[in-house]
Design a protein around this motif. Sequence first.
Motif, PDB file in Angstrom:
ATOM      1  N   GLN A  11      10.185   7.505   6.683  1.00 32.04           N
ATOM      2  CA  GLN A  11       9.089   6.610   6.306  1.00 32.04           C
ATOM      3  C   GLN A  11       9.609   5.196   6.023  1.00 32.04           C
ATOM      4  N   GLN A  71       2.148   1.768  -3.469  1.00 31.64           N
ATOM      5  CA  GLN A  71       1.070   2.258  -4.343  1.00 31.64           C
ATOM      6  C   GLN A  71       0.771   3.735  -4.096  1.00 31.64           C
ATOM      7  N   GLN A  72       0.913   4.168  -2.853  1.00 34.99           N
ATOM      8  CA  GLN A  72       0.625   5.561  -2.493  1.00 34.99           C
ATOM      9  C   GLN A  72       1.861   6.464  -2.615  1.00 34.99           C
ATOM     10  N   ASN A  73       2.931   5.924  -3.225  1.00 33.95           N
ATOM     11  CA  ASN A  73       4.176   6.687  -3.452  1.00 33.95           C
ATOM     12  C   ASN A  73       4.781   7.231  -2.156  1.00 33.95           C
ATOM     13  N   LYS A  74       4.633   6.477  -1.083  1.00 37.70           N
ATOM     14  CA  LYS A  74       5.185   6.907   0.196  1.00 37.70           C
ATOM     15  C   LYS A  74       6.621   6.403   0.404  1.00 37.70           C
ATOM     16  N   ILE A 116       0.846  -1.209   0.000  1.00 40.40           N
ATOM     17  CA  ILE A 116       0.000   0.000   0.000  1.00 40.40           C
ATOM     18  C   ILE A 116       0.874   1.250   0.000  1.00 40.40           C
ATOM     19  N   ALA A 117       1.938   1.236   0.790  1.00 44.18           N
ATOM     20  CA  ALA A 117       2.852   2.384   0.835  1.00 44.18           C
ATOM     21  C   ALA A 117       3.499   2.627  -0.528  1.00 44.18           C
TER      22      ALA A 117
END
Length: 360
Positions: A293, A204-207, A201-202
């Motif tokens: 992060q 995919q969210q460009n985090k 998810i991280a």
Amino acid sequence: MENVLKSIINQFEIQSEFESFQELNSGHINDTFLIKTIQKPQYVLQKINNIVFKKAKKLIGNKIFVSNHLQQKLKYLPQKEIQQKVLCFVKAKDGTFFYEDANGNFWNASIFIEESVTFLKAENTQIAFEAGKITGEFLELTKDIDSAKITTILEDFHSVTVRYHQFKKALQHASEKKINQSKELIHFIEEHIEEMQEIDIAIQQNKLPLRVTHNDTKISNILFSKENKALCLIDTDTVMQGVLHFDYGDAIRTLCNTADEDEINTTKIGFNFEFFKSYTEGFFQTCKSATKQEINLLPISIKVLPFIMGMRFLTDYLNNDSYFKTTYQKHNLDRATNQFVFVKKITQQFFKIKEFIQAQ
């Protein structure tokens, strides 16, 4: 075989005459040989498995690209020392870095790193520390490569989401007998799948920044000196775009399990916290560019990588062992059990793990 290998190595710009060969068994996919020549250097000749690796030519291109980058980064060192720290590839006589044989197999050659040793398991905390250092250094030295220039060799290799979809598909076609034998493991996957998708998810969210990652950081892919100093990260076939959690988590998976991957006595499986600490200290000593992060998600990566591996083993078991080599009927089922027990052992120490990583 000798005549074949002699013919193939002679397609490359080697500096001496072929003398003999020795098969190297460090990998499970490609065929690798030590080519001994009358005078040094000696060479490592590798045949890429084109069944597993459909993009063999591009795979070799990735290895050359990363090797050249690392050599450029270390150009302040003497050439002999660079050849101890970097896999240095040999040009073919046609100017490329590969040779394609009559059967469509691709071969590449590199300079053999003399007086180096490998370990199948970490023997002490010093080796664990050095393993962390060399992996962190690889990620640090390659951080300025545009990872989009690296060809993806195996799509979604470490994607929990994709591996879960493959598992669900296998479940639909599996025999009732195998499903019944796997009930506890199937339940474990369903119970933990949401938590294990945190890194997906991280991404995919460009985090998380995408980097060049090695993707197979087991201890046997590191060359050490006889003084137990890490020299070089080898077997760069799976170098691809990824996140540093792939390399950190997979190294911990193979380094800190107190039992072998095939161990069926689950009481022998534990999480070696001292090896984890040493590896992590070495990793942070060299990998200075990790973002806040990235660091926040390093603890979960220690669970995610064995979870993926366990899911892959179980999927293969349900698919009648079509991918991994097995030696008995329930081999993949036992391997999956092993990995999921290891995840449980990590969970028992997870607060300590998070605390230690955050303190770095």
